[in-house]
Scaffold this motif. Structure first.
Motif, PDB file in Angstrom:
ATOM      1  N   ARG A   1     -20.080  -8.587  60.578  1.00 41.41           N
ATOM      2  CA  ARG A   1     -18.858  -7.585  60.565  1.00 41.41           C
ATOM      3  C   ARG A   1     -19.642  -6.146  60.785  1.00 41.41           C
ATOM      4  O   ARG A   1     -18.742  -5.119  61.212  1.00 41.41           O
ATOM      5  CB  ARG A   1     -19.082  -7.186  59.199  1.00 41.41           C
ATOM      6  N   ALA A   2     -21.000  -6.285  60.420  1.00 41.74           N
ATOM      7  CA  ALA A   2     -21.174  -4.350  60.969  1.00 41.74           C
ATOM      8  C   ALA A   2     -20.830  -4.338  62.598  1.00 41.74           C
ATOM      9  O   ALA A   2     -21.168  -3.344  63.062  1.00 41.74           O
ATOM     10  CB  ALA A   2     -22.814  -4.235  60.218  1.00 41.74           C
TER      11      ALA A   2
ATOM     12  N   ASP B   1     -15.616 -15.572  58.172  1.00 42.43           N
ATOM     13  CA  ASP B   1     -15.873 -15.957  56.973  1.00 42.43           C
ATOM     14  C   ASP B   1     -14.668 -17.104  56.514  1.00 42.43           C
ATOM     15  O   ASP B   1     -15.160 -17.535  55.908  1.00 42.43           O
ATOM     16  CB  ASP B   1     -15.240 -14.217  56.770  1.00 42.43           C
TER      17      ASP B   1
ATOM     18  N   GLU C   1     -23.777 -15.014  54.168  1.00 45.80           N
ATOM     19  CA  GLU C   1     -23.976 -14.256  54.044  1.00 45.80           C
ATOM     20  C   GLU C   1     -24.776 -12.837  54.677  1.00 45.80           C
ATOM     21  O   GLU C   1     -23.548 -12.037  55.163  1.00 45.80           O
ATOM     22  CB  GLU C   1     -24.312 -13.700  52.440  1.00 45.80           C
ATOM     23  N   GLU C   2     -26.181 -13.223  55.221  1.00 43.79           N
ATOM     24  CA  GLU C   2     -26.729 -12.240  56.375  1.00 43.79           C
ATOM     25  C   GLU C   2     -25.267 -12.172  57.329  1.00 43.79           C
ATOM     26  O   GLU C   2     -26.082 -10.914  57.951  1.00 43.79           O
ATOM     27  CB  GLU C   2     -27.345 -13.159  56.563  1.00 43.79           C
ATOM     28  N   THR C   3     -25.549 -13.408  58.342  1.00 44.57           N
ATOM     29  CA  THR C   3     -24.514 -13.208  59.610  1.00 44.57           C
ATOM     30  C   THR C   3     -23.459 -12.621  58.904  1.00 44.57           C
ATOM     31  O   THR C   3     -23.070 -11.583  59.495  1.00 44.57           O
ATOM     32  CB  THR C   3     -24.242 -14.903  59.852  1.00 44.57           C
ATOM     33  N   MET C   4     -23.379 -12.971  57.903  1.00 42.85           N
ATOM     34  CA  MET C   4     -21.206 -12.429  57.649  1.00 42.85           C
ATOM     35  C   MET C   4     -21.374 -10.618  58.029  1.00 42.85           C
ATOM     36  O   MET C   4     -20.495  -9.947  58.604  1.00 42.85           O
ATOM     37  CB  MET C   4     -21.192 -12.800  56.905  1.00 42.85           C
ATOM     38  N   ARG C   5     -22.682 -10.083  57.483  1.00 43.31           N
ATOM     39  CA  ARG C   5     -22.424  -8.829  56.994  1.00 43.31           C
ATOM     40  C   ARG C   5     -22.775  -8.443  59.192  1.00 43.31           C
ATOM     41  O   ARG C   5     -22.321  -6.749  58.917  1.00 43.31           O
ATOM     42  CB  ARG C   5     -23.900  -8.446  55.899  1.00 43.31           C
ATOM     43  N   ILE C   6     -23.732  -9.027  59.128  1.00 41.85           N
ATOM     44  CA  ILE C   6     -24.280  -8.552  60.257  1.00 41.85           C
ATOM     45  C   ILE C   6     -23.153  -8.749  61.627  1.00 41.85           C
ATOM     46  O   ILE C   6     -22.914  -7.969  62.055  1.00 41.85           O
ATOM     47  CB  ILE C   6     -25.876  -9.483  61.210  1.00 41.85           C
TER      48      ILE C   6
END
Lengths: 284, 244
Positions: free
Chosen positions: A193-194, A20, A186-191
């Motif tokens: 985080r998940a 992040d 952002e996409e990577t960040m979401r993955i």
């Protein structure tokens, strides 16, 4: 003002997970380029040309040159102050890439041991001098490139390149890179985080999971590119990205360009430090 | 006016992996109609919309837009008539600034620079985003992004506006704003959505799609108040009708 904002930002980054943090720091570099200062207002073509001439001049110096390079620090100093760019932020970025330059020069001191100078009894070998010269050239050129990005919006750079007749395909690649870098991050960040919220201790954070993660990201990217292409087609895309901008070269641009050309030429042609030394000695 | 006509005649579509998504769709939408398309996930809504601007070609049957039958050569013309707004605005906004993105379509239509500027300004004005024009899309909120995505499509002045889930990620205020905006458009509108209240507000006619077929087609009030029909198709009464 910006500098204080920056340190506040930096403080808040400290508490963030590393991915992040990188994301927001990139966004910060991008935001810097949307300021409104004298440097930011210059036509992108001028800034590209000046950066290009500056980098060429700096790397054209012979390998044992150190003192001749010093006057060139005037350029980053000017841009930092006129463009209101936080110095530490850019220097940190320079530091991150520095291992490359160090790797290139690190063996020079061992290979080239002929003494070039003797300073109060200490022999300085050619290797150390050339290593030092590489480092200076590195700092100058990399910070020049970063400053170009920090003072010119990325689309501005692309537009400049397009007008300078760089092939269309490279320009559109750069435009897409800029547009979707943020979306992808952002996409990577979401993955990430998940994954992080379902991993405990070290479990779930092995290299193996990261390999899967890259796979997922790749597939999502493919799907997205399909959708983007669809959106482009539905708006009449036929192979060339048309851009629309009414920039023009102003008087300031011509002056800046001339000024930089003259300075670069003088700094390259004449030994400024030597001359200063001479003048100082004369005064004393 | 015949050039605003959308007609599908017995359209079948099979994806390369063999799933048959459309199984004989026939419909006719005339000028100025506002049509809502509802249905369960995977009912074929998006697939059908993609036929309307020629991104997908029917495996069988014909698609007629205006006075053109959809084929490989007429596809380009059809795309000028049909503006398609996608579900995810990030897919739709691919240019580095809002202005460039909205100008992308008009520039591809070969309009003059002045004309493009006019079109962009009026499209952004319509969606209330004129002040965003120099911003890069990644600095916008999702609500702003979808407004700009709509501006990008209306800047091309299409005869027919097709939208896939226009309000799925909007907050209630942006959603209301979108609904008011849609009501003002004089285009033929085709809107696929799970947001039944939006359909109820905006559309006069509504179709229920189920399993690749049209299960119902009629006045929105009639279709969306038919509890049994809706529940059969994994839907429910719009919230505004549930309270009554």
């Amino acid at each position: 003002m910006l500098c204080s904002e920056f340190s506040a930002l930096e403080l808040s980054w400290k508490s963030m997970p590393s991915f992040d943090k990188e994301y927001f720091s990139l966004g910060h570099l991008d935001l810097l380029s949307y300021q409104n200062t004298f440097i930011h207002r210059l036509d992108p073509r001028t800034k590209i040309a000046v950066t290009f001439v500056f980098v060429l001049t700096v790397v054209s110096f012979p390998k044992y040159e150190v003192s001749g390079l010093i006057p060139f620090f005037l350029y980053p100093v000017l841009i930092f102050s006129l463009g209101d760019i936080p110095v530490r932020f850019i220097l940190k970025k320079v530091l991150i890439v520095s291992p490359f330059a160090i790797c290139i020069g690190i063996f020079n001191p061992f290979l080239d041991t002929i003494t070039l100078y003797t300073l109060s009894g200490i022999h300085i070998s050619g290797g150390w001098v050339s290593f030092f010269s590489i480092l200076i050239k590195f700092v100058l050129t990399v910070s020049a490139a970063l400053l170009l990005i920090a003072t010119t919006s990325f689309p501005g750079v692309c537009y400049g390149l397009q007008r300078l007749r760089v092939p269309e395909i490279f320009v559109s690649q750069l435009l897409f890179l800029y547009r979707y870098l943020f979306v992808l991050m952002e996409e990577t960040m979401r993955i990430v985080r998940a994954q992080a919220v379902r991993s405990f201790d070290k479990k779930g954070l092995e290299i193996r999971t990261y390999i899967n993660l890259i796979g997922v990201l790749f597939i999502r990217t493919m799907e997205r590119s399909e959708r983007i292409y669809r959106a482009m087609l539905s708006r009449g895309f036929s192979g060339r990205i048309e851009t629309f901008r009414l920039h023009s070269i102003a008087q300031a641009d011509v002056l800046v360009l001339l000024f930089s050309l003259v300075l670069c030429y003088c700094f390259r042609r004449y030994d400024i430090i030597g001359m200063l030394d001479h003048v100082m000695k004369g005064l004393l | 006016m015949s050039h605003h006509l959308v007609e599908l005649k017995d359209v079948y579509f099979r994806y390369p992996d063999g799933t048959e998504t459309l199984k004989g769709i026939s419909l006719r939408i005339v000028h100025g109609e506002a049509v809502g398309i509802v249905g369960a996930n995977g009912a074929g809504k998006s697939t059908m919309l993609m036929h309307m601007n020629g991104y997908l070609m029917p495996s069988q049957g014909t698609v007629i837009i205006g006075d053109l039958e959809l084929n490989k050569t007429s596809r380009k013309e059809i795309r000028k008539k049909v503006g398609l707004v996608f579900q995810n605005p990030d897919d739709q906004l691919f240019m580095p600034t809002v202005f460039d993105d909205v100008a992308f379509g008009p520039l591809n239509l070969g309009l003059s620079q002045n004309k493009v500027q006019e079109r962009v300004a009026s499209a952004l004005e319509t969606v209330g985003c004129l002040d965003l024009s120099t911003k890069p899309p990644h600095h916008l909120s999702i609500g702003q992004k979808s407004a700009v995505a709509i501006a990008a499509v209306i800047a091309m002045q299409p005869d027919i506006l097709v939208m896939d889930e226009p309000a799925s990620s909007l907050d209630p205020k942006s959603r209301r704003h979108l609904i008011n905006m849609l009501k003002d458009f004089k285009h033929t509108k085709i809107i696929a959505s799970h947001d039944l209240d939006l359909i109820l507000d905006v559309c006069t006619r509504c179709m229920v799609l189920g399993n690749g077929r049209i299960m119902a087609d009629g006045l929105t009030e009639d279709v969306l108040s038919n509890k049994d029909l809706l529940e059969e198709n994994s839907l429910e009464l719009p919230l505004s009708l549930q309270k009554m």
